[in-house]
Design a protein around this motif. Structure first.
Motif, mmCIF file in Angstrom:
data_model
loop_
_atom_site.group_PDB
_atom_site.id
_atom_site.type_symbol
_atom_site.label_atom_id
_atom_site.label_comp_id
_atom_site.label_asym_id
_atom_site.label_seq_id
_atom_site.Cartn_x
_atom_site.Cartn_y
_atom_site.Cartn_z
ATOM 1 N N UNK A 110 0.828 -1.206 0.000
ATOM 2 C CA UNK A 110 0.000 0.000 0.000
ATOM 3 C C UNK A 110 0.863 1.258 0.000
ATOM 4 N N UNK A 111 1.937 1.235 0.775
ATOM 5 C CA UNK A 111 2.847 2.391 0.814
ATOM 6 C C UNK A 111 3.548 2.551 -0.532
ATOM 7 N N UNK A 112 4.019 1.456 -1.091
ATOM 8 C CA UNK A 112 4.713 1.513 -2.376
ATOM 9 C C UNK A 112 3.801 2.080 -3.454
ATOM 10 N N UNK A 113 2.522 1.695 -3.422
ATOM 11 C CA UNK A 113 1.603 2.098 -4.478
ATOM 12 C C UNK A 113 0.964 3.462 -4.313
ATOM 13 N N UNK A 114 1.268 4.153 -3.231
ATOM 14 C CA UNK A 114 0.660 5.471 -2.996
ATOM 15 C C UNK A 114 0.991 6.442 -4.119
ATOM 16 N N UNK A 115 -0.062 7.005 -4.742
ATOM 17 C CA UNK A 115 0.041 8.153 -5.646
ATOM 18 C C UNK A 115 0.948 7.917 -6.854
ATOM 19 N N UNK A 116 1.059 6.664 -7.306
ATOM 20 C CA UNK A 116 1.792 6.378 -8.542
ATOM 21 C C UNK A 116 0.974 5.383 -9.354
ATOM 22 N N UNK A 117 1.286 5.266 -10.640
ATOM 23 C CA UNK A 117 0.521 4.348 -11.479
ATOM 24 C C UNK A 117 0.923 2.904 -11.194
ATOM 25 N N UNK A 118 0.048 1.984 -11.579
ATOM 26 C CA UNK A 118 0.252 0.574 -11.233
ATOM 27 C C UNK A 118 1.522 -0.023 -11.829
ATOM 28 N N UNK A 119 1.828 0.191 -13.104
ATOM 29 C CA UNK A 119 3.070 -0.400 -13.629
ATOM 30 C C UNK A 119 4.321 0.050 -12.875
ATOM 31 N N UNK A 120 4.385 1.338 -12.507
ATOM 32 C CA UNK A 120 5.543 1.830 -11.757
ATOM 33 C C UNK A 120 5.560 1.212 -10.358
ATOM 34 N N UNK A 121 4.374 1.099 -9.740
ATOM 35 C CA UNK A 121 4.294 0.486 -8.411
ATOM 36 C C UNK A 121 4.779 -0.962 -8.442
ATOM 37 N N UNK A 122 4.400 -1.706 -9.464
ATOM 38 C CA UNK A 122 4.831 -3.089 -9.592
ATOM 39 C C UNK A 122 6.343 -3.162 -9.769
ATOM 40 N N UNK A 123 6.896 -2.229 -10.543
ATOM 41 C CA UNK A 123 8.344 -2.183 -10.731
ATOM 42 C C UNK A 123 9.065 -1.900 -9.414
ATOM 43 N N UNK A 124 8.541 -0.950 -8.624
ATOM 44 C CA UNK A 124 9.142 -0.655 -7.325
ATOM 45 C C UNK A 124 9.026 -1.855 -6.382
ATOM 46 N N UNK A 125 7.890 -2.513 -6.408
ATOM 47 C CA UNK A 125 7.698 -3.686 -5.550
ATOM 48 C C UNK A 125 8.734 -4.759 -5.885
ATOM 49 N N UNK A 126 8.979 -4.948 -7.167
ATOM 50 C CA UNK A 126 9.965 -5.937 -7.598
ATOM 51 C C UNK A 126 11.352 -5.583 -7.038
ATOM 52 N N UNK A 127 11.722 -4.306 -7.134
ATOM 53 C CA UNK A 127 13.010 -3.865 -6.591
ATOM 54 C C UNK A 127 13.062 -4.056 -5.081
ATOM 55 N N UNK A 128 11.954 -3.762 -4.418
ATOM 56 C CA UNK A 128 11.849 -3.895 -2.966
ATOM 57 C C UNK A 128 12.100 -5.342 -2.546
ATOM 58 N N UNK A 129 11.503 -6.282 -3.263
ATOM 59 C CA UNK A 129 11.688 -7.701 -2.958
ATOM 60 C C UNK A 129 13.144 -8.107 -3.148
ATOM 61 N N UNK A 130 13.742 -7.629 -4.224
ATOM 62 C CA UNK A 130 15.110 -8.067 -4.537
ATOM 63 C C UNK A 130 16.159 -7.417 -3.640
ATOM 64 N N UNK A 131 15.867 -6.243 -3.092
ATOM 65 C CA UNK A 131 16.849 -5.601 -2.221
ATOM 66 C C UNK A 131 16.674 -6.032 -0.763
ATOM 67 N N UNK A 132 15.444 -6.376 -0.355
ATOM 68 C CA UNK A 132 15.190 -6.702 1.051
ATOM 69 C C UNK A 132 14.857 -8.169 1.288
#
Length: 295
Positions: A130-152
């Motif tokens: 929910x925090x990752x997806x705040x105020x951004x479009x879905x494709x960008x949110x999914x991209x950030x989520x992917x990075x989040x998983x791979x870094x953490x």
């Protein structure tokens, strides 16, 4: 080490909805989805775990594959996660009965009977998403989520990445996220939440009273009512989340009601009030109506 169990599925269970929810990331970093099932990676109590589900004749045949010993406590957490990712927390029949004579939502239910809220595997995953997806479009949110998983997160021995827990995220530096296109404020909120959960100052327990959870989360800088309600919906399976701040909900009401302008947030809150204590399912049907060809 693995364990197996079958979970009976109710009549009319919509397998495709579950598969669609878990296949949003086309790269399949932490979720792999096929025609008849899925594999989901998640860290549980520090252990990389893959939850594998195969749909077969009214049942979900589930395997819990843990890297290491599968203790009773870990198995219990995995079983809770399976109920989440299968969308079995909220029975949609109660909402269908509640709106049977409602002129606005009854037609939506009739067109898509049995719609369910599919959840994230853990409350922490739902809240961070929910925090990752705040105020951004879905494709960008999914991209950030992917990075989040791979870094953490960490990979399971099978190669599938596992969604991180709070302690994994709390160990990151701010630059670990901002260097991967996270805004500074979004990165700070994620790290702040993770540190509070890791320290035990915030307890993400599904058994706690919802009012306490909301108060605790709203006190965290960077987390507002929309984020909390979305986390309650996707993480806790709470049946009465009011998503009046959600742009898609407001758009759905606009399409259903007509008028020159999309209802504002206070108006949307008033529109949702009659559907209490089933506002979570109301949100599900309003979201679905945006892609409903019959609407």
């Amino acid at each position: 080490m693995g364990a197996q169990r079958d979970i009976a599925l109710p009549p009319g269970y919509r397998i495709q909805d579950v598969l669609a929810f878990h296949s949003r990331d086309a790269e399949g970093v932490a979720e792999q989805v096929g025609p008849q099932g899925l594999r989901k990676g998640v860290l549980l109590d520090g252990v990389p775990v893959v939850l594998e589900v195969t749909f077969d004749a009214g049942a979900a045949r589930c395997t819990v594959d843990a890297d290491g010993g599968l203790t009773p406590a870990l198995l219990a957490r995995a079983n809770e996660a399976l109920l989440n990712i299968l969308g079995l927390r909220i029975d949609p029949a109660a909402f269908a009965a509640f709106v049977r004579n409602d002129p606005l939502l009854a037609p939506l239910v009739a067109r898509q009977p049995g719609l369910r809220i599919v959840q994230s595997a853990t409350v922490f995953e739902a809240l961070t998403w929910a925090i990752i997806g705040q105020q951004i479009n879905l494709p960008f949110a999914i991209s950030l989520r992917r990075s989040f998983i791979q870094v953490a997160g960490r990979p399971h021995t099978s190669g599938l990445w596992c969604y991180p827990e709070a302690q994994d995220v709390a160990s990151l530096a701010l630059e670990d996220l901002t260097s991967r296109k996270f805004s500074r404020s979004k990165a700070e909120t994620l790290l702040r939440l993770a540190q509070l959960v890791s320290d035990g100052a915030v307890v993400l327990d599904r058994e706690r009273p919802v009012a306490e959870v909301m108060q605790e989360l709203l006190a965290i800088k960077g987390i507002g009512p929309w984020t909390v309600n979305y986390a309650l919906l996707r993480g806790y399976g709470y049946p009465d989340c009011s998503l009046h701040g959600d742009v898609a909900i407001r758009t759905a009401f606009h399409r259903l009601l007509g008028g020159d302008e999309r209802p504002d947030i206070p108006a949307t809150e008033r529109l949702l009030e009659p559907y209490a204590p089933h506002r979570t399912m109301a949100a599900a049907y309003l979201w679905a109506s945006l892609s409903d060809a019959g609407n």
